[in-house]
Design a protein around this motif. Structure first.
Motif, mmCIF file in Angstrom:
data_model
loop_
_atom_site.group_PDB
_atom_site.id
_atom_site.type_symbol
_atom_site.label_atom_id
_atom_site.label_comp_id
_atom_site.label_asym_id
_atom_site.label_seq_id
_atom_site.Cartn_x
_atom_site.Cartn_y
_atom_site.Cartn_z
ATOM 1 N N ARG A 1 0.881 -1.178 0.000
ATOM 2 C CA ARG A 1 0.000 0.000 0.000
ATOM 3 C C ARG A 1 0.910 1.218 0.000
ATOM 4 N NH1 ARG A 1 -5.137 1.703 3.339
ATOM 5 N NH2 ARG A 1 -4.787 3.944 3.521
ATOM 6 N N THR A 2 0.666 2.123 -0.919
ATOM 7 C CA THR A 2 1.417 3.373 -0.976
ATOM 8 C C THR A 2 0.434 4.523 -0.889
ATOM 9 O OG1 THR A 2 3.182 2.395 -2.299
ATOM 10 C CG2 THR A 2 2.971 4.792 -2.375
ATOM 11 N N GLU A 3 0.781 5.495 -0.060
ATOM 12 C CA GLU A 3 0.012 6.733 0.036
ATOM 13 C C GLU A 3 0.920 7.871 -0.406
ATOM 14 O OE1 GLU A 3 -1.471 7.181 4.020
ATOM 15 O OE2 GLU A 3 -2.550 5.264 3.933
ATOM 16 N N LEU A 4 0.396 8.744 -1.239
ATOM 17 C CA LEU A 4 1.109 9.938 -1.691
ATOM 18 C C LEU A 4 0.339 11.165 -1.206
ATOM 19 C CD1 LEU A 4 1.912 8.875 -5.361
ATOM 20 C CD2 LEU A 4 3.433 8.781 -3.375
ATOM 21 N N TYR A 5 1.056 12.091 -0.563
ATOM 22 C CA TYR A 5 0.450 13.291 -0.005
ATOM 23 C C TYR A 5 0.892 14.496 -0.830
ATOM 24 C CZ TYR A 5 -0.603 10.392 4.044
ATOM 25 O OH TYR A 5 -1.077 9.412 4.868
ATOM 26 N N PHE A 6 -0.084 15.166 -1.434
ATOM 27 C CA PHE A 6 0.182 16.289 -2.328
ATOM 28 C C PHE A 6 -0.304 17.598 -1.693
ATOM 29 C CE2 PHE A 6 -0.697 12.494 -4.810
ATOM 30 C CZ PHE A 6 0.296 12.476 -5.761
ATOM 31 N N GLY A 7 0.595 18.554 -1.514
ATOM 32 C CA GLY A 7 0.189 19.882 -1.070
ATOM 33 C C GLY A 7 -0.453 20.619 -2.232
ATOM 34 N N LYS B 1 -4.177 16.637 -0.928
ATOM 35 C CA LYS B 1 -4.794 15.491 -1.588
ATOM 36 C C LYS B 1 -3.937 14.282 -1.264
ATOM 37 C CE LYS B 1 -8.074 17.519 -4.067
ATOM 38 N NZ LYS B 1 -9.470 17.100 -4.030
ATOM 39 N N VAL B 2 -4.584 13.157 -1.060
ATOM 40 C CA VAL B 2 -3.882 11.906 -0.784
ATOM 41 C C VAL B 2 -4.361 10.878 -1.806
ATOM 42 C CG1 VAL B 2 -3.438 10.074 0.903
ATOM 43 C CG2 VAL B 2 -3.830 12.433 1.683
ATOM 44 N N ILE B 3 -3.404 10.242 -2.451
ATOM 45 C CA ILE B 3 -3.711 9.135 -3.368
ATOM 46 C C ILE B 3 -3.269 7.853 -2.674
ATOM 47 C CG2 ILE B 3 -3.104 8.028 -5.563
ATOM 48 C CD1 ILE B 3 -4.780 10.453 -6.077
ATOM 49 N N VAL B 4 -4.170 6.875 -2.609
ATOM 50 C CA VAL B 4 -3.879 5.575 -2.004
ATOM 51 C C VAL B 4 -3.937 4.525 -3.109
ATOM 52 C CG1 VAL B 4 -4.596 3.856 -0.297
ATOM 53 C CG2 VAL B 4 -4.989 6.300 0.141
ATOM 54 N N VAL B 5 -2.852 3.749 -3.209
ATOM 55 C CA VAL B 5 -2.781 2.679 -4.196
ATOM 56 C C VAL B 5 -2.423 1.390 -3.461
ATOM 57 C CG1 VAL B 5 -1.705 1.859 -6.337
ATOM 58 C CG2 VAL B 5 -1.931 4.306 -5.921
ATOM 59 N N VAL B 6 -3.178 0.330 -3.717
ATOM 60 C CA VAL B 6 -2.897 -0.993 -3.160
ATOM 61 C C VAL B 6 -2.600 -1.900 -4.343
ATOM 62 C CG1 VAL B 6 -3.798 -2.871 -1.741
ATOM 63 C CG2 VAL B 6 -4.495 -0.526 -1.274
ATOM 64 N N LEU C 1 5.070 13.714 -0.147
ATOM 65 C CA LEU C 1 5.331 12.683 0.848
ATOM 66 C C LEU C 1 4.846 11.327 0.344
ATOM 67 C CD1 LEU C 1 6.078 11.746 3.770
ATOM 68 C CD2 LEU C 1 3.728 12.343 4.406
ATOM 69 N N ARG C 2 5.671 10.296 0.567
ATOM 70 C CA ARG C 2 5.310 8.925 0.204
ATOM 71 C C ARG C 2 5.415 8.068 1.453
ATOM 72 N NH1 ARG C 2 8.076 4.885 -4.343
ATOM 73 N NH2 ARG C 2 7.055 2.999 -3.576
ATOM 74 N N THR C 3 4.382 7.277 1.710
ATOM 75 C CA THR C 3 4.455 6.273 2.772
ATOM 76 C C THR C 3 4.124 4.928 2.159
ATOM 77 O OG1 THR C 3 2.129 6.478 3.480
ATOM 78 C CG2 THR C 3 3.744 7.925 4.549
ATOM 79 N N ASP C 4 4.820 3.896 2.623
ATOM 80 C CA ASP C 4 4.599 2.534 2.137
ATOM 81 C C ASP C 4 4.347 1.623 3.321
ATOM 82 O OD1 ASP C 4 5.217 2.647 -0.833
ATOM 83 O OD2 ASP C 4 7.047 3.521 -0.014
ATOM 84 N N SER C 5 3.443 0.692 3.141
ATOM 85 C CA SER C 5 3.172 -0.300 4.171
ATOM 86 C C SER C 5 2.783 -1.602 3.496
ATOM 87 C CB SER C 5 2.067 0.179 5.109
ATOM 88 O OG SER C 5 0.866 0.419 4.411
ATOM 89 N N VAL C 6 2.635 -2.617 4.304
ATOM 90 C CA VAL C 6 2.206 -3.922 3.827
ATOM 91 C C VAL C 6 0.848 -4.185 4.447
ATOM 92 C CG1 VAL C 6 2.732 -6.393 3.843
ATOM 93 C CG2 VAL C 6 4.580 -4.725 3.630
#
Length: 156
Positions: free
Chosen positions: A54-60, A112-117, A146-151
């Motif tokens: 799972r990746t979340e991208l945070y866009f200002g 804005k946050v984009i979430v991709v699984v 900003l990028r965050t990654d998780s499992v």
């Protein structure tokens, strides 16, 4: 749409609709042969589904010269840059955030946050995510995305 494509789209929708998150560090994901060492690991192992990224991208959305990116401008960006890289689906969320820029100034802005699984087998995902970040910074003169990654464990 193929079965895999539908599964990916459903995973993205389910993750957003159910608020799946929190993540589990990749090193903490129990293997099938490993005995769970904690109640959390046992619950994770027992739950149905497959382990995906799972990746979340945070866009200002604040523009350097003043003003704010509109919803229409962000939609045009996702249509042109995000959708071609993740046509099976993603989730867009709107929020408010704060961060300190390299100049030391604290900015509060709509974000804005984009979430991709996506499955671990998606070998192009990392490159595509980095292309999205690069394009956004360049297009809208942003210092960072900003990028965050998780499992996550997902099921359909």
């Amino acid at each position: 749409m193929s079965f895999t494509s539908r599964r990916t789209a459903l995973a993205v929708f389910a993750a957003a609709a159910l608020g799946v998150g929190g993540g589990v560090a990749a090193s903490a994901v129990p293997t099938a042969s490993a005995a769970p060492s904690t109640p959390e690991a046992a619950a994770f192992q027992a739950s149905p589904g497959e382990v995906w990224k799972r990746t979340e991208l945070y866009f200002g959305t604040t523009k350097p010269g003043g003003g704010e990116l509109t919803d229409a401008e962000f939609a045009a960006f996702t249509d042109k840059v995000v959708t071609p890289r993740f046509p099976d689906g993603f989730t867009e969320l709107t929020g408010r955030g704060q961060w300190r820029g390299s100049d030391g100034v604290i900015s509060r802005e709509r974000s804005k946050v984009i979430v991709v699984v996506y499955p671990f087998s998606d070998r192009d995902a990392n490159r595509e995510i980095e292309e999205i970040r690069t394009d956004y910074k360049k297009t809208f003169a942003q210092e960072s995305v900003l990028r965050t990654d998780s499992v996550e464990k997902v099921s359909f």
